[in-house]
Design a protein around this motif. Structure first.
Motif, short mmCIF file in Angstrom:
data_model
loop_
_atom_site.label_atom_id
_atom_site.label_comp_id
_atom_site.label_asym_id
_atom_site.label_seq_id
_atom_site.Cartn_x
_atom_site.Cartn_y
_atom_site.Cartn_z
N THR A 1 0.83 -1.21 0.00
CA THR A 1 0.00 0.00 0.00
C THR A 1 0.86 1.26 0.00
O THR A 1 0.34 2.37 0.01
N SER A 2 2.19 1.07 -0.01
CA SER A 2 3.08 2.23 -0.06
C SER A 2 3.43 2.54 -1.51
O SER A 2 3.42 1.66 -2.37
N CYS A 3 3.75 3.80 -1.78
CA CYS A 3 4.06 4.22 -3.15
C CYS A 3 5.28 3.49 -3.70
O CYS A 3 5.26 2.97 -4.82
N LEU A 4 6.35 3.44 -2.91
CA LEU A 4 7.57 2.80 -3.38
C LEU A 4 7.39 1.30 -3.54
O LEU A 4 7.93 0.69 -4.47
N GLY A 5 6.61 0.69 -2.63
CA GLY A 5 6.34 -0.74 -2.74
C GLY A 5 5.56 -1.06 -4.00
O GLY A 5 5.84 -2.04 -4.70
N ALA A 6 4.56 -0.23 -4.29
CA ALA A 6 3.75 -0.43 -5.49
C ALA A 6 4.58 -0.21 -6.75
O ALA A 6 4.45 -0.94 -7.74
N PHE A 7 5.46 0.79 -6.71
CA PHE A 7 6.33 1.05 -7.87
C PHE A 7 7.28 -0.13 -8.09
O PHE A 7 7.55 -0.51 -9.23
N ASP A 8 7.77 -0.71 -7.01
CA ASP A 8 8.64 -1.88 -7.10
C ASP A 8 7.89 -3.04 -7.78
O ASP A 8 8.44 -3.71 -8.66
N GLU A 9 6.63 -3.24 -7.41
CA GLU A 9 5.83 -4.29 -8.03
C GLU A 9 5.57 -3.99 -9.50
O GLU A 9 5.56 -4.90 -10.34
N LEU A 10 5.35 -2.72 -9.82
CA LEU A 10 5.13 -2.32 -11.21
C LEU A 10 6.35 -2.64 -12.06
O LEU A 10 6.23 -3.20 -13.16
N PHE A 11 7.52 -2.28 -11.56
CA PHE A 11 8.75 -2.55 -12.31
C PHE A 11 8.91 -4.05 -12.55
O PHE A 11 9.18 -4.49 -13.67
N LYS A 12 8.73 -4.83 -11.50
CA LYS A 12 8.92 -6.28 -11.62
C LYS A 12 7.86 -6.93 -12.50
O LYS A 12 8.10 -8.00 -13.08
N ALA A 13 6.69 -6.30 -12.61
CA ALA A 13 5.62 -6.85 -13.45
C ALA A 13 6.05 -6.94 -14.91
O ALA A 13 5.60 -7.82 -15.65
N HIS A 14 6.94 -6.05 -15.33
CA HIS A 14 7.44 -6.10 -16.71
C HIS A 14 8.16 -7.42 -16.97
O HIS A 14 8.04 -8.00 -18.06
N PHE A 15 8.89 -7.91 -15.98
CA PHE A 15 9.63 -9.16 -16.13
C PHE A 15 8.71 -10.37 -15.95
O PHE A 15 8.86 -11.38 -16.64
N VAL A 16 7.77 -10.25 -15.03
CA VAL A 16 6.83 -11.37 -14.79
C VAL A 16 5.99 -11.64 -16.03
O VAL A 16 5.79 -12.80 -16.42
N PHE A 17 5.50 -10.57 -16.66
CA PHE A 17 4.62 -10.73 -17.82
C PHE A 17 5.36 -10.61 -19.15
O PHE A 17 4.74 -10.72 -20.21
#
Length: 207
Positions: free
Chosen positions: A149-165
């Motif tokens: 629920t934190s901005c940096l945590g969500a941004f981290d997940e967004l970045f990693k989503a590029h590799f996951v998908f």
């Protein structure tokens, strides 16, 4: 009566040069990474009003996400190629990184309004930009809830989503993402193509 540091007051300092919003953000980024005292003092004067209004503005993003935007201004987008000539501003690129929706807004309506396929981005939901309570990663008209629920945590997940998908970076955000990939996560250093600006900033920060 009211007083204190948050009260808006008449500004007594008037800079000689008026900077645009993008120029102010670039100047702030330069201040963060410059060791030249004269340059820092000059940029502080030029960006005084902008920084003050940003702090007092309740509609601005919180400091964590603002730091991500500052990085985007420090490493701005490149020209979009022959078919889409012209320089894209960092402020324009921000809209491809995070979209804000007020609490109570229909997430499905937002997804239904998407007409073209795009790279993943964050959908922030909250009472206001600096009080977001939930983030989603939007990809292919799907909203995937972020664990953080934190901005940096969500941004981290967004970045990693590029590799996951296995999806490519948005062209407007490629420089910033490449910097994060090679400098923060140490992924494919020396293998991925970097713009001169990305390489320059990485060297300045690491040495």
């Amino acid at each position: 009566m009211s007083g204190g540091p948050t009260v808006r007051r008449q500004c007594q300092f008037v800079p000689e040069t008026a900077l645009s919003e993008d120029e102010c953000k670039e100047a702030i980024s330069l201040m963060k990474h410059s060791a030249d005292e004269d340059i820092v003092k000059n940029k502080m004067k030029l960006t005084f009003d902008y920084r003050r209004n940003m702090i007092l503005d309740p509609s601005s993003w919180d400091s964590d996400l603002s730091s991500v935007f500052l990085l985007l201004h420090l490493i701005p987008p490149s020209a979009q190629g022959r078919r889409k000539p012209g320089k894209v501003s960092a402020s324009q690129a921000e809209k491809h990184l995070v979209v804000f929706k007020k609490s109570g807004t229909s997430i499905q309506e937002h997804l239904d309004a998407i007409t073209t396929s795009s790279q993943p981005y964050l959908l922030a939901v909250g009472a206001r930009k600096n009080a977001v309570h939930q983030f989603f990663i939007v990809l292919d008209k799907n909203a995937i809830p972020c664990r953080s629920t934190s901005c940096l945590g969500a941004f981290d997940e967004l970045f990693k989503a590029h590799f996951v998908f296995g999806t490519s970076y948005n062209p407007m955000l490629r420089n910033m993402y490449t910097f994060i990939q090679t400098t923060v996560y140490n992924i494919d250093v020396g293998k991925v193509k970097e713009s001169p600006r990305v390489a320059e900033v990485r060297v300045r920060l690491l040495h």
